[in-house]
Design a protein around this motif. Structure first.
Motif, mmCIF file in Angstrom:
data_model
loop_
_atom_site.group_PDB
_atom_site.id
_atom_site.type_symbol
_atom_site.label_atom_id
_atom_site.label_comp_id
_atom_site.label_asym_id
_atom_site.label_seq_id
_atom_site.Cartn_x
_atom_site.Cartn_y
_atom_site.Cartn_z
ATOM 1 N N LEU A 119 23.843 47.098 52.017
ATOM 2 C CA LEU A 119 23.090 47.366 52.868
ATOM 3 C C LEU A 119 23.311 48.831 53.616
ATOM 4 O O LEU A 119 22.716 49.640 54.265
ATOM 5 N N ALA A 120 24.158 49.754 53.161
ATOM 6 C CA ALA A 120 24.980 51.086 53.399
ATOM 7 C C ALA A 120 24.158 51.811 52.562
ATOM 8 O O ALA A 120 24.123 52.693 53.271
ATOM 9 N N PRO A 178 16.579 53.545 57.322
ATOM 10 C CA PRO A 178 15.875 52.079 57.665
ATOM 11 C C PRO A 178 14.816 52.691 59.485
ATOM 12 O O PRO A 178 15.277 53.226 60.136
ATOM 13 N N ASP A 179 14.044 51.844 59.832
ATOM 14 C CA ASP A 179 13.092 51.687 60.285
ATOM 15 C C ASP A 179 13.210 50.412 61.433
ATOM 16 O O ASP A 179 12.228 49.633 61.039
ATOM 17 N N GLN A 223 24.471 47.423 64.815
ATOM 18 C CA GLN A 223 23.484 46.395 63.953
ATOM 19 C C GLN A 223 23.304 46.181 62.584
ATOM 20 O O GLN A 223 24.426 45.266 61.508
ATOM 21 N N LEU A 224 23.349 46.939 61.972
ATOM 22 C CA LEU A 224 23.220 47.102 60.177
ATOM 23 C C LEU A 224 24.682 48.148 60.045
ATOM 24 O O LEU A 224 25.308 47.052 58.801
ATOM 25 N N HIS A 225 25.378 48.903 60.710
ATOM 26 C CA HIS A 225 26.615 48.324 60.126
ATOM 27 C C HIS A 225 27.679 48.041 59.885
ATOM 28 O O HIS A 225 28.024 47.679 59.349
ATOM 29 N N PRO A 232 29.991 44.052 52.294
ATOM 30 C CA PRO A 232 29.498 45.271 51.564
ATOM 31 C C PRO A 232 28.540 45.806 50.542
ATOM 32 O O PRO A 232 28.697 46.539 50.208
ATOM 33 N N ASP A 233 29.353 43.919 49.751
ATOM 34 C CA ASP A 233 28.934 44.383 48.188
ATOM 35 C C ASP A 233 27.619 43.358 47.827
ATOM 36 O O ASP A 233 27.131 43.616 46.696
#
Length: 300
Positions: free
Chosen positions: A112-113, A118-119, A143-145, A152-153
């Motif tokens: 995700l990182a 991202p839109d 929210q994404l963070h 994380p993986d």
């Protein structure tokens, strides 16, 4: 005939009802392909193979067992190749769009990182489909963070969030018969209130073009028992997911269709049903079992 259910849950309503239909004239048994650590040959044990295997499991061990059975000449529904292909949402999107299916635009990231530009709003999902995987709507960077810290993986895909009624359109197909329903979307905003009766969505309400779209998915992905999740896009319905051998709960006629498919496969042997991306050019394509007499596909 001897029919074997490859599943950790033979009491699942669809499988149990199918077994009850078959039991008066045929032997129905089950085998949990996820149990233990024995190799496929030991898991099967001695004696002849069943006449057909219904693969309602998607774990690596289940797929390995299905491949072994196919190598031994046993018919497996769905095939190991088709079932495995539906586990990778990146490959699923690429195959669907290459075949001209209206699949949601899909981007892939290692985590995700690392999701590029991202839109928002968007929908993020685990790249590899499995039980309890990641499926979430993300409205902003915060929210994404937060999700990135929780997962994380996790390899992921991202799709644009499509404004909709708050209901998913669920289409299920068994050997060319289409079943359908609306289900409350887990990703819908709480403020979205469904219209009265919006959950009523039977075969008579399914437009013919959507039934045809569901059937086309089976041809492309090499599936005989599968589900298609649709949302209404700006110009046409958009496919957001394809599932091999879903639950298909509460659908009148589904157990009968599955029982007919099992007997067809048992009589006619394994059918070369593989995803279009894995097919050898010029190879024979078998379209699967005929419809149950007296029944019609939705939208026909």
């Amino acid at each position: 005939m001897r029919i074997c259910l490859l599943t950790p849950d033979p009491g699942h309503p669809l499988l149990a009802a199918t077994a009850e239909l078959l039991a008066p004239d045929h032997r129905v048994e089950s085998l949990d392909p996820t149990a233990g650590h024995a190799p496929p040959a030991e898991l099967l044990g001695p004696g002849p193979l069943a006449d057909v295997y219904l693969l309602k499991a998607r774990t690596p061990r289940a797929l390995a067992l299905a491949r072994h059975l196919e190598e031994c000449g046993a018919p497996v529904v769905n095939s190991a190749a088709a079932t495995g292909f539906c586990q990778d949402r990146t490959g699923m999107a690429e195959l669907a769009r290459a075949a001209g299916l209206p699949f949601a635009a899909t981007r892939t990231a290692a985590t995700l990182a690392q999701l590029p530009d991202p839109d928002f709003p968007l929908v993020v999902k685990s790249r590899y489909s499995r039980r309890h995987d990641l499926v979430a709507r993300v409205d902003d960077a915060a929210q994404l963070h937060a999700l990135a810290e929780q997962w994380p993986d996790e390899p992921v895909i991202a799709q644009p969030y499509l404004a909709n009624t708050g209901w998913d359109q669920k289409l299920w197909v068994i050997a060319g018969q289409v079943f359908c329903a609306r289900r409350r979307s887990e990703l819908a905003a709480a403020a979205v209130a469904p219209a009265p009766g919006a959950d009523a969505f039977g075969p008579r309400e399914l437009p013919a073009e959507r039934a045809d779209l569901a059937l086309r998915v089976g041809e492309v992905f090499g599936l005989d028992v599968y589900g298609v999740d649709l949302l209404d896009g700006p110009a046409e319905p958009v496919i957001v997911d394809v599932n091999a051998f879903p639950g298909i709960r509460g659908q009148a006629g589904a157990p009968e269709a599955l029982a007919a498919l099992a007997l067809y496969a048992a009589h006619h042997g394994p059918a070369p049903r593989v995803p279009a991306a894995l097919r050898v050019p010029g190879a024979l394509r078998v379209t699967g079992a005929p419809r149950v007499p007296g029944q019609r596909s939705a939208g026909r």
